[in-house]
Design an enzyme around this catalytic site. Structure first.
Site, PDB file in Angstrom:
ATOM      1  CB  VAL A  11      29.595  39.484  49.872  1.00 34.76           C
ATOM      2  CG1 VAL A  11      28.593  38.623  50.606  1.00 34.76           C
ATOM      3  CG2 VAL A  11      28.959  40.072  48.631  1.00 34.76           C
ATOM      4  CE  LYS A  35      40.649  40.993  51.572  1.00 33.37           C
ATOM      5  NZ  LYS A  35      39.665  40.305  50.738  1.00 33.37           N
ATOM      6  CG  HIS A 254      21.092  55.472  34.044  1.00 33.89           C
ATOM      7  ND1 HIS A 254      20.524  56.715  33.872  1.00 33.89           N
ATOM      8  CD2 HIS A 254      20.651  55.014  35.242  1.00 33.89           C
ATOM      9  CE1 HIS A 254      19.768  56.991  34.918  1.00 33.89           C
ATOM     10  NE2 HIS A 254      19.826  55.977  35.759  1.00 33.89           N
ATOM     11  CB  CYS A 263      27.996  40.748  40.342  1.00 33.63           C
ATOM     12  SG  CYS A 263      28.503  40.662  42.066  1.00 33.63           S
ATOM     13  NE  ARG A 331      36.040  42.045  42.270  1.00 33.55           N
ATOM     14  CZ  ARG A 331      35.566  41.409  43.361  1.00 33.55           C
ATOM     15  NH1 ARG A 331      35.702  40.104  43.473  1.00 33.55           N
ATOM     16  NH2 ARG A 331      34.958  42.081  44.310  1.00 33.55           N
TER      17      ARG A 331
HETATM   18  N1  LIG Z   1      30.849  42.153  45.331  1.00 37.13           N
HETATM   19  C1  LIG Z   1      29.555  42.293  45.243  1.00 37.13           C
HETATM   20  O1  LIG Z   1      29.035  43.367  45.027  1.00 37.13           O
HETATM   21  C2  LIG Z   1      28.660  41.092  45.409  1.00 37.13           C
HETATM   22  C3  LIG Z   1      27.276  41.284  45.548  1.00 37.13           C
HETATM   23  C4  LIG Z   1      26.458  40.170  45.723  1.00 37.13           C
HETATM   24  C5  LIG Z   1      27.003  38.900  45.723  1.00 37.13           C
HETATM   25  N2  LIG Z   1      28.347  38.722  45.559  1.00 37.13           N
HETATM   26  C6  LIG Z   1      28.885  37.368  45.603  1.00 37.13           C
HETATM   27  O2  LIG Z   1      29.488  37.161  46.876  1.00 37.13           O
HETATM   28  C7  LIG Z   1      30.637  36.324  46.747  1.00 37.13           C
HETATM   29  C8  LIG Z   1      31.858  37.013  47.308  1.00 37.13           C
HETATM   30  O3  LIG Z   1      32.136  38.124  46.497  1.00 37.13           O
HETATM   31  P1  LIG Z   1      33.144  39.273  46.964  1.00 37.13           P
HETATM   32  O4  LIG Z   1      33.080  40.341  45.941  1.00 37.13           O
HETATM   33  O5  LIG Z   1      32.873  39.594  48.391  1.00 37.13           O
HETATM   34  O6  LIG Z   1      34.540  38.456  46.853  1.00 37.13           O
HETATM   35  P2  LIG Z   1      36.004  38.906  47.284  1.00 37.13           P
HETATM   36  O7  LIG Z   1      36.905  38.327  46.295  1.00 37.13           O
HETATM   37  O8  LIG Z   1      36.009  40.399  47.537  1.00 37.13           O
HETATM   38  O9  LIG Z   1      36.223  38.192  48.710  1.00 37.13           O
HETATM   39  C9  LIG Z   1      36.321  36.818  48.909  1.00 37.13           C
HETATM   40  C10 LIG Z   1      37.229  36.586  50.118  1.00 37.13           C
HETATM   41  O10 LIG Z   1      37.175  35.214  50.491  1.00 37.13           O
HETATM   42  C11 LIG Z   1      38.433  34.830  50.994  1.00 37.13           C
HETATM   43  N3  LIG Z   1      38.510  33.353  51.041  1.00 37.13           N
HETATM   44  C12 LIG Z   1      38.496  32.458  50.017  1.00 37.13           C
HETATM   45  N4  LIG Z   1      38.522  31.192  50.486  1.00 37.13           N
HETATM   46  C13 LIG Z   1      38.543  31.274  51.834  1.00 37.13           C
HETATM   47  C14 LIG Z   1      38.559  30.325  52.895  1.00 37.13           C
HETATM   48  N5  LIG Z   1      38.536  29.007  52.657  1.00 37.13           N
HETATM   49  N6  LIG Z   1      38.609  30.771  54.160  1.00 37.13           N
HETATM   50  C15 LIG Z   1      38.619  32.089  54.422  1.00 37.13           C
HETATM   51  N7  LIG Z   1      38.588  33.037  53.482  1.00 37.13           N
HETATM   52  C16 LIG Z   1      38.547  32.649  52.196  1.00 37.13           C
HETATM   53  C17 LIG Z   1      39.410  35.517  50.056  1.00 37.13           C
HETATM   54  O11 LIG Z   1      40.689  35.648  50.631  1.00 37.13           O
HETATM   55  C18 LIG Z   1      38.708  36.874  49.850  1.00 37.13           C
HETATM   56  O12 LIG Z   1      39.151  37.852  50.784  1.00 37.13           O
HETATM   57  C19 LIG Z   1      30.730  35.972  45.260  1.00 37.13           C
HETATM   58  O13 LIG Z   1      30.074  34.768  45.029  1.00 37.13           O
HETATM   59  C20 LIG Z   1      29.974  37.102  44.602  1.00 37.13           C
HETATM   60  O14 LIG Z   1      29.429  36.730  43.362  1.00 37.13           O
HETATM   61  C21 LIG Z   1      29.183  39.788  45.425  1.00 37.13           C
END
Ligand SMILES: NC(=O)c1ccc[n+]([C@@H]2O[C@H](COP(=O)([O-])OP(=O)(O)OC[C@H]3O[C@@H](n4cnc5c(N)ncnc54)[C@H](O)[C@@H]3O)[C@@H](O)[C@H]2O)c1
Length: 436
Positions: A11, A35, A254, A263, A331
């Protein structure tokens, strides 16, 4: 405008890159040093179509940069987005908010001047209040607003979803914060995207209500699929027949092996827990969680049945392990439930996925990984199609038959046509349609 994006995962990275494409100066921050080092070399931490080009263009345009230094990124930013993970908390199923609260504290220590703190992570109702409290306690002098702006992008089409969303939801009652958010999303106003301003708590709940509704829709058609199999109906025709009704809609009908991904599993669980905590249980979603978990396990039994009731000593070819195509995200993928059960029953698994094998290797020990679909099939007793990548849709069936020991296919995504598979000499089973 200048923004900081805390968390450079799916995100954070996609939204940061897209905001920079809109013309905003964006600094993406992550604690993960590797990263950030890789991003400096334009190596993406995830597979997402079009992302590398978008990042490269905006970095060379001077609008997008990456750092591990949160303080430097936050200082002087007009808005700071929190895009860190909110995984399931161990032991109780609630969302783990420690990353969000940790980020809030660090932001508070670094911000100067009026700052809008935007929660983009998916967070339970009331999290914005807690973030506000953390910032206020840390920096009683600070001028700020906390806004909820949930993200609805889908992995695999994340850039298009961010650039042309169905809607943008913004939860704040502060006029000043609304103005900052309006500026940030100005390019979307110009293409007439519905932008909904609402209360912060309502916005937080909209995200969970949306995800749990979609999870329920998938689970509904999955149960209808089971019924179709026993009564001799065709779930794809049922889905079409109901989906043409404008009140129902065609999408998310589907039938398959059960929802997975980063999610739906964690968000359904978290909303169930929130509802229980407030004494207003969501029985429908509780059932959805239970039915989906059982379904993933049942898929292995389906494969074993297709192999004559026993897979001991048999080789099984697995096509696709990611939770859906066009992503390397593993995941909660159904493959993580199906493959270990088959291994426990004595099967030898030979698998291929176009993008997710790097991620999958550690999560699925004992699997033999191959470089293409056909290499997985030599001497196999069956093929199990778990993820519907495009390259699995047009297999050369003559070649497949030559490679397999027995021409059995279990198609968990209904990619193939039953009649054609029968004519091609396959023992073919799929979801929600009885064997021909
Ligand atoms: N993946 C999706 O498709 C999606 C879609 C909509 C919403 N979301 C939501 O968005 C949020 C993030 O999801 P994601 O899949 O991107 O997660 P992710 O695990 O891919 O990424 C999270 C990142 O945050 C970093 N991080 C954690 N604490 C930190 C800090 N204090 N400072 C700097 N970096 C830090 C981690 O190192 C990691 O790289 C979640 O709440 C998820 O539910 C995800």
């Amino acid at each position: 405008m200048r923004i900081a994006m805390i968390g450079t995962g799916y995100v954070g990275l996609v939204s940061g890159a897209c905001f920079s494409e809109f013309g905003t100066d964006v600094v993406c921050v992550d604690k993960d040093v590797t990263k950030i080092e890789n991003l400096h070399k334009n190596i993406m931490p995830i597979f997402e179509p079009g992302l590398d080009k978008l990042v490269e263009n905006n970095v060379s345009g001077g609008r997008l940069s990456f750092t591990t230094d949160l303080k430097e990124a936050v200082k002087g930013a007009d808005a700071v987005f929190i895009g860190v993970g909110t995984p399931t908390r161990r032991g109780d199923g609630h969302a783990d908010l420690s990353y969000v609260y940790g980020a809030a504290k660090e932001i508070a220590e670094a911000m100067d001047g009026y700052t809008v703190i935007v929660t983009k992570s998916t967070v339970p109702v009331g999290t914005g209040d807690e973030v506000e409290k953390i910032i206020r306690d840390t920096r009683p002098d600070a001028e700020f607003d906390v806004v909820s702006n949930p993200e609805f992008l889908r992995e695999g089409s994340a850039i298009e979803d961010f650039m042309r969303p169905d809607r943008v939801v913004i939860g704040t009652e502060s006029d000043r914060a609304q103005e900052v958010m309006r500026q940030l999303y100005r390019p979307l106003f110009l293409i007439e995207t519905p932008i909904m301003f609402t209360q912060r708590r309502t916005s937080e709940l909209i995200k969970y209500a949306a995800n749990t509704f979609l999870a329920a829709k998938i689970t509904f058609i999955n149960e209808i699929a089971d019924l179709c199999e026993v009564v001799g109906a065709d779930v794809q025709a049922v889905a079409k027949g109901i989906g043409l009704d404008g009140r129902i809609g065609k999408k998310f009908l589907h039938a398959g092996p059960g929802y997975g991904g980063s999610c739906f599993p964690k968000d359904t669980l978290a909303l169930v827990k929130t509802a229980q905590q407030y004494g207003s249980p969501l029985k429908i979603i509780e059932t959805v969680v239970e039915v989906n978990a059982e379904r993933k396990k049942k898929m292995a039994a389906k494969v074993i049945a297709a192999c004559g009731g026993d897979v001991k000593g048999k080789k099984i070819s697995v096509l696709g392990v990611a939770f859906k195509p066009n992503t390397d995200d593993m995941r909660d993928s159904p493959s993580l439930d199906i493959i270990p059960v088959l291994q426990d029953a004595g099967a030898e698994i030979c698998a291929y996925d176009p993008e997710a094998m790097g991620e999958a290797k550690e999560m699925l020990p004992g699997v033999t990984w191959k470089e293409n679909s056909y290499d997985t099939m030599e001497g196999a007793s069956a093929i199990v199609l778990i993820t519907e990548w495009n390259e699995f849709r047009m297999l050369d069936l003559d070649r497949v038959k030559e490679l397999l020991e027995t021409p059995v296919m279990v198609d968990l995504r209904n990619v193939y046509n039953r009649a054609e598979m029968k004519e091609a000499g396959f023992d073919y089973s799929c979801i929600g349609r009885a064997k021909l």
